[in-house]
Design an enzyme around this catalytic site. Structure first.
Site, PDB file in Angstrom:
ATOM      1  N   VAL A 281       9.535 -63.824  60.679  1.00 36.59           N
ATOM      2  CA  VAL A 281       9.789 -63.048  61.483  1.00 36.59           C
ATOM      3  C   VAL A 281      10.810 -62.407  59.892  1.00 36.59           C
ATOM      4  O   VAL A 281      11.291 -61.249  59.596  1.00 36.59           O
ATOM      5  CB  VAL A 281      10.497 -63.091  62.338  1.00 36.59           C
ATOM      6  CG1 VAL A 281      11.395 -61.903  63.475  1.00 36.59           C
ATOM      7  CG2 VAL A 281       9.641 -63.712  64.055  1.00 36.59           C
ATOM      8  N   ALA A 282      11.690 -62.754  59.654  1.00 34.76           N
ATOM      9  CA  ALA A 282      12.344 -62.947  58.264  1.00 34.76           C
ATOM     10  C   ALA A 282      11.875 -62.013  57.633  1.00 34.76           C
ATOM     11  O   ALA A 282      12.389 -61.391  56.962  1.00 34.76           O
ATOM     12  CB  ALA A 282      13.469 -64.243  58.239  1.00 34.76           C
ATOM     13  N   GLU A 286       9.428 -55.059  58.854  1.00 32.69           N
ATOM     14  CA  GLU A 286       9.004 -54.387  60.129  1.00 32.69           C
ATOM     15  C   GLU A 286       9.182 -53.523  59.581  1.00 32.69           C
ATOM     16  O   GLU A 286       8.391 -52.449  60.537  1.00 32.69           O
ATOM     17  CB  GLU A 286       9.637 -55.578  60.938  1.00 32.69           C
ATOM     18  CG  GLU A 286       9.040 -56.092  62.005  1.00 32.69           C
ATOM     19  CD  GLU A 286       9.584 -57.140  61.167  1.00 32.69           C
ATOM     20  OE1 GLU A 286      11.015 -57.118  60.299  1.00 32.69           O
ATOM     21  OE2 GLU A 286      10.131 -58.550  61.692  1.00 32.69           O
ATOM     22  N   ASP A 328       2.705 -18.365  35.928  1.00 30.24           N
ATOM     23  CA  ASP A 328       1.823 -16.985  36.518  1.00 30.24           C
ATOM     24  C   ASP A 328       3.933 -15.912  35.915  1.00 30.24           C
ATOM     25  O   ASP A 328       4.942 -16.927  36.001  1.00 30.24           O
ATOM     26  CB  ASP A 328       1.860 -16.437  37.667  1.00 30.24           C
ATOM     27  CG  ASP A 328       0.812 -16.379  37.998  1.00 30.24           C
ATOM     28  OD1 ASP A 328      -0.409 -17.180  36.653  1.00 30.24           O
ATOM     29  OD2 ASP A 328      -0.102 -16.500  38.327  1.00 30.24           O
ATOM     30  N   ASP A 615      -2.161 -17.244  41.552  1.00 33.95           N
ATOM     31  CA  ASP A 615      -2.257 -15.969  43.161  1.00 33.95           C
ATOM     32  C   ASP A 615      -3.395 -15.517  43.591  1.00 33.95           C
ATOM     33  O   ASP A 615      -3.566 -14.923  44.424  1.00 33.95           O
ATOM     34  CB  ASP A 615      -1.406 -14.762  43.126  1.00 33.95           C
ATOM     35  CG  ASP A 615      -0.988 -14.374  41.795  1.00 33.95           C
ATOM     36  OD1 ASP A 615      -2.455 -14.290  40.833  1.00 33.95           O
ATOM     37  OD2 ASP A 615      -0.739 -14.074  41.445  1.00 33.95           O
ATOM     38  N   ASP A 619      -8.420 -18.297  41.259  1.00 34.88           N
ATOM     39  CA  ASP A 619      -7.032 -18.642  40.913  1.00 34.88           C
ATOM     40  C   ASP A 619      -7.555 -20.220  41.551  1.00 34.88           C
ATOM     41  O   ASP A 619      -6.901 -21.755  41.204  1.00 34.88           O
ATOM     42  CB  ASP A 619      -5.912 -18.662  40.901  1.00 34.88           C
ATOM     43  CG  ASP A 619      -5.375 -18.156  39.944  1.00 34.88           C
ATOM     44  OD1 ASP A 619      -5.659 -17.804  38.780  1.00 34.88           O
ATOM     45  OD2 ASP A 619      -4.852 -16.993  40.304  1.00 34.88           O
ATOM     46  N   ASP A 713      18.915 -53.027  60.064  1.00 31.83           N
ATOM     47  CA  ASP A 713      18.707 -52.355  59.044  1.00 31.83           C
ATOM     48  C   ASP A 713      18.243 -50.941  58.867  1.00 31.83           C
ATOM     49  O   ASP A 713      17.950 -50.408  57.686  1.00 31.83           O
ATOM     50  CB  ASP A 713      17.587 -53.114  58.981  1.00 31.83           C
ATOM     51  CG  ASP A 713      18.065 -54.858  57.407  1.00 31.83           C
ATOM     52  OD1 ASP A 713      18.916 -54.323  57.256  1.00 31.83           O
ATOM     53  OD2 ASP A 713      17.615 -55.336  56.453  1.00 31.83           O
TER      54      ASP A 713
HETATM   55  P1  ATP Z   1       0.178 -12.416  35.588  1.00 31.58           P
HETATM   56  O1  ATP Z   1      -0.572 -13.261  35.719  1.00 31.58           O
HETATM   57  O2  ATP Z   1       1.309 -13.371  34.875  1.00 31.58           O
HETATM   58  O3  ATP Z   1       0.626 -12.632  36.825  1.00 31.58           O
HETATM   59  P2  ATP Z   1      -0.118  -9.956  34.906  1.00 31.58           P
HETATM   60  O4  ATP Z   1      -0.193  -9.534  36.118  1.00 31.58           O
HETATM   61  O5  ATP Z   1      -0.135  -9.665  33.868  1.00 31.58           O
HETATM   62  O6  ATP Z   1       0.418 -11.260  34.897  1.00 31.58           O
HETATM   63  P3  ATP Z   1      -2.882  -9.811  36.209  1.00 31.58           P
HETATM   64  O7  ATP Z   1      -2.379  -8.964  36.996  1.00 31.58           O
HETATM   65  O8  ATP Z   1      -3.843 -10.121  35.621  1.00 31.58           O
HETATM   66  O9  ATP Z   1      -1.734 -10.425  34.936  1.00 31.58           O
HETATM   67  O10 ATP Z   1      -3.175  -8.165  35.149  1.00 31.58           O
HETATM   68  C1  ATP Z   1      -3.758  -8.237  33.616  1.00 31.58           C
HETATM   69  C2  ATP Z   1      -3.367  -6.823  32.883  1.00 31.58           C
HETATM   70  O11 ATP Z   1      -3.864  -6.113  34.261  1.00 31.58           O
HETATM   71  C3  ATP Z   1      -1.945  -6.121  33.099  1.00 31.58           C
HETATM   72  O12 ATP Z   1      -0.992  -7.188  31.756  1.00 31.58           O
HETATM   73  C4  ATP Z   1      -1.862  -4.692  33.187  1.00 31.58           C
HETATM   74  O13 ATP Z   1      -2.065  -4.414  32.096  1.00 31.58           O
HETATM   75  C5  ATP Z   1      -3.442  -4.505  33.733  1.00 31.58           C
HETATM   76  N1  ATP Z   1      -3.046  -4.884  35.391  1.00 31.58           N
HETATM   77  C6  ATP Z   1      -2.189  -5.289  35.995  1.00 31.58           C
HETATM   78  N2  ATP Z   1      -2.036  -4.329  36.822  1.00 31.58           N
HETATM   79  C7  ATP Z   1      -2.847  -3.206  37.237  1.00 31.58           C
HETATM   80  C8  ATP Z   1      -3.105  -2.776  38.747  1.00 31.58           C
HETATM   81  N3  ATP Z   1      -2.970  -2.286  39.736  1.00 31.58           N
HETATM   82  N4  ATP Z   1      -4.282  -1.745  37.613  1.00 31.58           N
HETATM   83  C9  ATP Z   1      -4.423  -1.463  36.638  1.00 31.58           C
HETATM   84  N5  ATP Z   1      -3.883  -2.760  35.552  1.00 31.58           N
HETATM   85  C10 ATP Z   1      -3.158  -3.191  36.272  1.00 31.58           C
END
Ligand code: ATP
Length: 872
Positions: A281-282, A286, A328, A615, A619, A713
């Site tokens: 037990v010691a 537990e 990112d 995001d 990814d 304890d």
């Molecule tokens: P991270 O990956 O750090 O989030 P990010 O937002 O630049 O960076 P993406 O969203 O993949 O990465 O965008 C890549 C590129 O696409 C940007 O650098 C920009 O030139 C272009 N881009 C971003 N948003 C738009 C959009 N809504 N419409 C058209 N081109 C865009």
């Protein structure tokens, strides 16, 4: 598709082992079947309270205690037997409560991480918890969403979904809106349906919900499959294994002690058995496994309060070992608050204030910016909806009195090619004065190479190498200031028809708009903190290399001698080259999600523990591959949240570093709690072994040891688990994940500190024996051991001395000591309890003084040693 079909394909998914290139492996799909949908799967698997209670007795320790109770009863000690049974039942009740609480806390974490759904309610688009979706709702789906209910497609914009969690088929499925023909129905074709558990990989759609929860196809399968989920973390498993080994070792030693007592010292069988039982037990910790679970659960709750939702308990342990954080840029390291700065059109760079709508090129540039965007901004309320990059463009228009809605009503969108991080551009088709015109915006490198002409005030001219050079130079100048640069172009089509990817060429270049996205101030501090803690921060972005490097410099991520690599350059590197350069690469720009996996692999080859943020839909594989996949709670897609082991509710890089500190702290606290519990147990073992070898009376009854191990304890152990995270935790390198928690240094500490406590306990035993008899000796030994272990709780709060840690920083520890001391006093002086715990009637105030003086000695010695070490 019928339920049978799904059942069959789900079973296939479980069988298939091959990993698909981009989607989920069949195994992952099967795993998701087990984990997805808290309200679906957990319903089928929830254990009843009775079963949980019964399971508390399925333990080696409980068996030993039962034997102890039987032996006590045989030796005529009925009170002791009753106490042991009461303790066993109490322990089972506590275990049940703790299990249910842990379940609840995991459930609440799951709820926080559960997917949301965009639905139309009263004609307005609202985002609600997916559990609140009901049949009849209209759900709006877009790329990155997880489908959370079964439904029929009403409107379809190139919708593609991944149904691998249901069918095991990783290829995306194109969906239709049209009612399908009888032949297709016969073939089980349900192209106008979407199913809960699938992921939207492309396009948009509105869907009429037909079934939710257990009534969906996934729910029906879930009810059929009764697979249990693995809950224990590697640390819990290794501690369980340790406890099991310890228990077996102890049983062997007990048998030896029993034999020794009977044959060498000539003790009676019953007395010898009491020795063996006392030793068992010691020695058995537990409370160990439940304390570890409690500390882990408290750690995750604390992290959730600090914006990091842990989806997988294993992540808490791994966090303490993270040595590389790949993050990112946009929104995580920067504020994602885009503000336009400068424009380039018709050969000149102008500040945004100088925009002139009378200039046809600048007007066309603004038109492209507003039409090829989905964002909206309400100037009155300040509310904006949509991608911050696009919101910035819309706000630019508003500054010049051009309202995006008006523009969009004048030139309705006829077709679109949505933005994606791979193409890095977005196109929309509009009727401009009777001509179908496609507007495209995106990264300069994805537009300029596809442009053949440039719009100037003199009209449309060929894009000469000189003009191309000039545009690139302007882009470089803007990027060097850390500005995000978007390029714009248009193309007139011969007919109004749905856009295809092949249409994105032969552009007429319009110009550039640069925007500022300042770094998050807290990220600068967090990067510096991480560096101090031996953690490398790596920026991974889709943005331009020059912009990314400039921002990385401002954040302290990129230092002199570091390298920035673009996605194209990364592709040209062999694995060997990448491995060589890896420690120096601080920025990866213009990368695609596949590159992220390669980066994670490269760091893992070096033995690093990698955290990766993401995001987007694509990814997900990188998040799964990383040791800690981190998804964005605000801007992240449901797919990325599903794949991650941690979700940031504030999308903030600083939260990752905070979570790492908490991970280190939880591990440290667990280590300290283990040190506390095992050193106390070691003291008990030494005492019983010593008494048995010298043929002294048994120093403790099983009830004494149970009282200490389970009650007095446990309180300080939990308090140690609540020790606050200290900044000092970042003054050292990450923990080597291969190092076992019970390493040699910890075992040494446990040994010598246990010995100290044993020495004072046996001193009290001898004093009691001298003063009166074996009963007083036992009471004094028991009370000294209890109190010394309570004092020892302060020693185990951390490496530093209590003067440096300060009593005030962990009030739980003081409360635990006070509660333990009160319990001891009650046992020693309250009639009734005294008899139950076989307290000698000779034990009085003077004995209390003696045992207190003795019990404090080990702590005084340990604290003095700590102070000397600190002075040095
Ligand atoms: P991270 O990956 O750090 O989030 P990010 O937002 O630049 O960076 P993406 O969203 O993949 O990465 O965008 C890549 C590129 O696409 C940007 O650098 C920009 O030139 C272009 N881009 C971003 N948003 C738009 C959009 N809504 N419409 C058209 N081109 C865009």
């Amino acid at each position: 598709m019928t339920q049978d079909y799904f059942r069959k394909t789900a079973a296939e998914a479980l069988r298939a082992q091959n990993t698909s290139e981009q989607g989920l492996s069949a195994q992952e799909a099967a795993q998701r079947l087990q984990t997805y949908g808290k309200n679906k799967l957990s319903e089928g698997k929830k254990k009843s309270i009775v079963r949980i209670f019964a399971e508390q007795f399925r333990d080696l320790m409980v068996c030993i205690l039962m034997i102890a109770a039987i032996i006590s009863a045989c030796s005529g000690n009925v009170e002791s037997t009753i106490v042991i049974f009461v303790v066993l039942i109490l322990n089972a009740v506590l275990g049940t409560v703790q299990y249910v609480k842990a379940e609840k806390s995991l459930e609440s974490l799951k709820t926080m991480a559960s997917p949301t759904a965009k639905v139309l309610r009263d004609g307005a688009r609202v985002e609600i918890d997916s559990a609140l979706v009901v049949p009849g709702d209209i759900v709006l789906l877009e790329a990155g969403d997880m489908v959370t209910a079964d439904g029929r497609i009403l409107e379809n914009f190139s919708l593609k979904v991944n149904e691998s969690s249901l069918t095991g088929e990783s290829e995306g499925v194109d969906k239709q809106t049209d009612v399908i023909d009888a032949e297709q129905v016969a073939l089980g074709d349900q192209k106008n349906m979407v199913f809960s558990g699938s992921l939207v990989t492309y396009g948009r759609a509105s869907v009429l919900v037909t079934a939710t929860g257990m009534h969906t196809e996934l729910g029906k399968i879930a009810a059929l499959m009764n697979q249990t989920q693995q809950r224990k973390t590697p640390l819990q498993e290794s501690l369980d294994a340790f406890s099991a080994k310890l228990a077996i070792g102890i049983l062997i030693i007990c048998a030896g002690v029993f034999a020794l007592s009977v044959f060498r010292t000539g003790m009676g069988i019953l007395d010898s058995l009491m020795f063996a039982v006392a030793l068992a037990v010691a020695a058995i910790p537990e409370a160990l496994s439940s304390i570890v679970t409690i500390v882990l659960a408290m750690g995750t709750q604390k992290m959730a309060r600090q914006n990091a939702i842990i989806k997988d308990l294993k992540a808490v342990e791994s966090l303490g070992s993270v040595s590389v954080i790949c993050s990112d840029k946009t929104g995580t390291l920067t504020q994602n608050k885009m503000t336009p700065q400068t424009l380039y059109a018709d050969g000149q760079v102008i500040a945004k204030e100088q925009l002139e709508l009378s200039n046809p090129v600048q007007r066309m540039l603004l038109k492209a910016a507003l039409l090829a965007s989905d964002a909206t901004h309400d100037e009155d309320t300040g509310d904006s909806i949509g991608d911050p990059t696009e919101v910035a463009l819309v706000m630019l228009g508003e500054q010049f009195g051009v309202i995006e809605e008006v523009y969009r009503e004048q030139h309705p969108r006829l077709s679109e090619l949505a933005f994606d991080s791979d193409r890095k551009r977005m196109s929309t088709l509009h009727d401009i004065d009777g001509v179908p015109t496609m507007f495209t915006k995106g990264a300069i490198d994805s537009l300029l190479n596809r442009s053949t002409h440039v719009l100037t005030s003199k009209g449309c001219v060929a894009l000469t190498p000189q003009l191309r050079e000039q545009i690139i130079r302007i882009n470089t100048q803007m990027s060097e200031q850390g500005l995000r640069v978007l390029a714009f172009a248009y193309r007139e089509l011969d007919a109004d028809r749905p856009l295809e990817l092949e249409d994105e060429c032969s552009f007429t270049f319009l110009g550039l708009i640069s925007m500022i996205d300042p770094p998050r101030p807290e990220a600068i501090q967090a990067v510096a903190d991480a560096k101090r803690g031996g953690i490398k921060t790596v920026m991974i972005t889709g943005d331009h290399k020059i912009t990314a490097t400039a921002i990385a410099r401002q954040l302290g991520i990129f230092a002199d001698g570091d390298i920035a690599v673009s996605g194209v350059e990364l592709e040209q590197m062999t694995d060997a080259e990448l491995d060589r350069q890896l420690p120096h690469i601080s920025v990866y720009a213009r990368v695609s999600p596949e590159h992220k996996i390669r980066i994670v692999h490269a760091w893992q080859r070096r033995g690093s523990i990698v955290s990766m943020t993401g995001d987007g839909v694509n990814d997900a594989p990188a998040l799964k591959q990383a040791d800690i996949g981190v998804a964005m709670g605000i801007t992240g897609t449901e797919v990325s949240k599903d794949a991650a082991s941690m979700i940031l509710t504030d999308d903030n890089f600083a939260t990752i570093v905070k979570a790492v500190v908490n991970g280190r702290s939880v591990y440290e606290n667990i280590r300290n709690a283990i040190r506390f519990l095992l050193s106390g147990n070691t003291a008990g073992i030494f005492c019983v072994l010593y008494a048995s070898l010298l043929a002294l009376p048994v120093p403790f009854q099983p009830v004494h040891l149970l009282f200490i191990n389970l009650l007095t304890d446990s309180l300080p152990a939990i308090a140690i688990g609540m020790e606050p995270a200290r900044r000092g935790l970042l003054n050292r390198a990450p923990r080597d994940p291969k190092q076992p928690i019970l390493n040699r240094a910890l075992l040494c500490n446990i040994g010598w500190q246990g010995l100290l406590i044993a020495v004072v306990t046996m001193a009290a035993f001898y004093l009691g024996y001298q003063q009166h008899d074996a009963a007083l000796a036992s009471t004094m030994a028991f009370s000294t051991l209890t109190l010394a272990r309570l004092f020892h709780g302060f020693n185990c709060r951390g490496e530093a001395s209590i003067f440096r840690l300060k009593f005030s920083t962990n009030p739980y520890s003081n409360l635990a000591f006070a509660a333990g001391a009160l319990l001891l006093l009650a046992v020693l002086f309250v009639p009734g309890l005294k008899q139950l715990f076989l307290v000698s009637p000779q034990f009085g105030i003077s004995q209390l003084g003696i045992i207190t003086a003795l019990a404090v000695v080990p702590t005084l010695i340990i604290q003095t040693i700590k102070l000397i070490a600190e002075k040095r």
